[in-house]
Design a protein around this motif. Structure first.
Motif, short mmCIF file in Angstrom:
data_model
loop_
_atom_site.label_atom_id
_atom_site.label_comp_id
_atom_site.label_asym_id
_atom_site.label_seq_id
_atom_site.Cartn_x
_atom_site.Cartn_y
_atom_site.Cartn_z
N UNK A 49 0.83 -1.20 0.00
CA UNK A 49 0.00 0.00 0.00
C UNK A 49 0.86 1.25 0.00
N UNK A 50 1.95 1.23 0.79
CA UNK A 50 2.86 2.37 0.81
C UNK A 50 3.55 2.54 -0.54
N UNK A 51 3.90 1.41 -1.17
CA UNK A 51 4.55 1.49 -2.48
C UNK A 51 3.62 2.08 -3.53
N UNK A 52 2.34 1.70 -3.48
CA UNK A 52 1.37 2.24 -4.43
C UNK A 52 1.20 3.74 -4.23
N UNK A 53 1.16 4.15 -2.96
CA UNK A 53 1.06 5.59 -2.68
C UNK A 53 2.25 6.34 -3.27
N UNK A 54 3.44 5.76 -3.12
CA UNK A 54 4.65 6.42 -3.62
C UNK A 54 4.65 6.47 -5.15
N UNK A 55 4.25 5.39 -5.79
CA UNK A 55 4.21 5.36 -7.26
C UNK A 55 3.22 6.39 -7.78
N UNK A 56 2.06 6.49 -7.13
CA UNK A 56 1.07 7.47 -7.58
C UNK A 56 1.57 8.90 -7.37
N UNK A 57 2.34 9.10 -6.29
CA UNK A 57 2.84 10.45 -5.98
C UNK A 57 3.96 10.87 -6.92
N UNK A 58 4.72 9.89 -7.42
CA UNK A 58 5.89 10.22 -8.24
C UNK A 58 5.68 9.88 -9.72
N UNK A 59 5.77 8.61 -10.08
CA UNK A 59 5.75 8.21 -11.48
C UNK A 59 4.42 8.56 -12.17
N UNK A 60 3.32 8.30 -11.52
CA UNK A 60 2.03 8.60 -12.13
C UNK A 60 1.87 10.13 -12.27
N UNK A 61 2.23 10.86 -11.23
CA UNK A 61 2.12 12.33 -11.29
C UNK A 61 2.99 12.90 -12.40
N UNK A 62 4.18 12.31 -12.56
CA UNK A 62 5.07 12.79 -13.63
C UNK A 62 4.45 12.54 -15.00
N UNK A 63 3.86 11.38 -15.21
CA UNK A 63 3.20 11.10 -16.50
C UNK A 63 2.06 12.08 -16.73
N UNK A 64 1.26 12.34 -15.69
CA UNK A 64 0.14 13.24 -15.84
C UNK A 64 0.59 14.64 -16.22
N UNK A 65 1.79 15.07 -15.72
CA UNK A 65 2.29 16.41 -16.07
C UNK A 65 2.69 16.52 -17.54
N UNK A 66 3.01 15.38 -18.17
CA UNK A 66 3.42 15.40 -19.57
C UNK A 66 2.26 15.57 -20.53
N UNK A 67 1.03 15.36 -20.02
CA UNK A 67 -0.14 15.46 -20.90
C UNK A 67 -0.47 16.92 -21.11
N UNK A 68 -0.58 17.36 -22.37
CA UNK A 68 -0.88 18.79 -22.64
C UNK A 68 -2.24 19.19 -22.07
#
Length: 456
Positions: free
Chosen positions: A437-456
């Motif tokens: 659960x902690x790992x999922x929180x971290x992935x959503x906070x970092x990698x997923x958030x970074x992908x979302x920032x790339x979307x115009x």
């Protein structure tokens, strides 16, 4: 009759009993020392009339009590219910009859009993057993239900009857039970049908319900299980052994019904495509006092009932509650595991939609690949997502879901508190769930958030 242990006898023969009648049964009342009942026959003299009599004054006077029994259906046995005065049962040449008014009137009680001579009736532990001539023994389960009726009572629109005290029976790991769970024939197959496993809840509808019938089980006012005629009870999802749970069969149609609750609480909430070893069924509740509620719209009826420990089990009620609470925690951890997998798949789906919205460029696809490289190992530790059938778990590592489900299965095979090994295993699995659960929180906070920032 003798009132001094046989030192002296007096003749209290029924005055209007025809000559050469055979006295089949003399039934002294368990509720009044001056009351007794007699069943007699004269069929050997080609007289097929029923002969049933009652005395309430130690045999000084007798009353014939056959109203409601056909004139050509002779009677061999009459019995009084030890739990209710005036409730009688009679066995005739063609079936069984019941009387709620000490024999003043009779009505059929044969139900699915075939047309057969009844030679004797015995009441034991709330059941009625019939000895027939030519068709073996028959048992009417829970005849004590008739205690809840009164003479001349009219049918109500909705009635909920009090369930009988239920023994908490655990079939455990018997070979027949295991083979049955695996879809294979067991040693007990060619046998008569036992009563339903669990608490049998009788209710009556004078007419079809205009809306869904809801049945709730409560302990100390807290809801622990709910069923509806509008839906099928959840079974805990598919698993390696194909096991299922639930009550099933809650009807909203007119007539008399029984609903069998298997004493289990709600199963773990599992994903539709989850394949795992073990069982996701909810644990059986411990012995105690419970309440059943039956509701149609705003109309709610309730009845108390009790669940008691199997007398053959050498554990305490407190130890069975310890087992229940342990299994309940394991069930909730399995639900939590599935919810985390749901979060992973939801995050992956949102990421794929974002990449599509952003045009699917190289940077977005690279970010999605990096995200999946982090998500799939976490998901695989929780569930084996590659498995499509039970055999796939042989070639692929099982996840925490299988470990929890197997733990639940083994810990519930017998009756008793969890072992230290089982407690330790559940604690380790809980730590593993919390780490993912902690790992999922971290992935959503970092990698997923970074992908979302790339979307115009």
């Amino acid at each position: 009759m003798s009132r001094d242990a046989g030192a002296n006898w007096e003749d209290v023969t029924i005055p209007d009993l025809p000559e050469f009648a055979l006295i089949s049964i003399l039934e002294p009342s368990a509720h009044d020392p001056g009351t007794a009942y007699v069943a007699a026959t004269r069929y050997k003299l080609s007289d097929h009339a029923p002969y049933l009599y009652r005395t309430t004054d130690y045999g000084e006077t007798w009353t014939q009590i056959t109203t409601g029994i056909p004139d050509d259906d002779f009677t061999r046995v009459i019995r009084e219910d030890p739990g209710r005065a005036g409730l009688l049962y009679a066995g005739t040449e063609r079936g069984v009859y019941a009387s709620f008014d000490a024999g003043d009137s009779w009505q059929p009680l044969s139900l699915n009993l075939p047309v057969v001579p009844i030679h004797d009736l015995v009441l034991r532990d709330g059941d009625l057993a019939a000895a027939t001539h030519g068709r073996s023994f028959w048992v009417l389960d829970n005849v004590e239900l008739l205690h809840q009726f009164t003479p001349g009572e009219t049918a109500e629109a909705l009635r909920l009857f009090r369930p009988r005290t239920t023994i908490r029976y655990n079939p455990g790991a018997s070979p027949a039970a295991l083979f049955s769970a695996m879809g294979r024939p067991g040693a007990g197959d060619p046998a008569g049908a036992n009563p339903p496993d669990g608490a049998v809840i009788p209710y009556y509808l004078a007419e079809a319900a205009p809306e869904a019938v809801t049945l709730r089980i409560l302990e100390d006012g807290a809801l622990i299980r709910e069923f509806s005629s509008a839906s099928t009870p959840e079974s805990g999802g598919p698993n390696f052994f194909g096991q299922s749970a639930g009550g099933g069969g809650l009807s909203a149609e007119a007539g008399a019904h029984t609903f069998a609750w298997d004493l289990r609480v709600e199963p773990a909430q599992v994903l539709d495509d989850a394949v795992f070893q073990g069982s996701a069924t909810g644990p059986r509740v411990p012995p105690g006092d419970y309440t059943v509620e039956l509701a149609i719209g705003d109309l709610v009826l309730s009845q108390p009932f009790s669940i008691v420990r199997d007398p053959r089990v050498d554990v305490t009620d407190g130890e069975l509650r310890e087992q229940f609470e342990f299994l309940l925690e394991a069930r909730d951890r399995l639900t939590e595991t599935m919810e985390l997998v749901g979060r992973i798949r939801d995050m992956r789906g949102r990421a794929e939609q974002a990449v599509e919205r952003g045009g699917g460029g190289d940077r977005l696809r690279a970010a999605l690949a990096e995200l999946n490289d982090q998500l799939y190992p976490v998901e695989e530790r929780l569930v084996q997502y590659r498995a499509r059938a039970g055999q796939d778990l042989i070639a692929n590592a099982t996840g925490i879901d299988s470990k929890l489900a197997r733990l639940m299965g083994f810990a519930s095979m017998g009756d008793g508190p969890p072992t230290q090994g089982q407690l330790d295993l559940l604690a380790r699995l809980a730590e593993g769930i919390e780490a993912r659960a902690a790992a999922i929180d971290e992935i959503e906070r970092t990698s997923y958030a970074e992908l979302a920032r790339l979307v115009p």
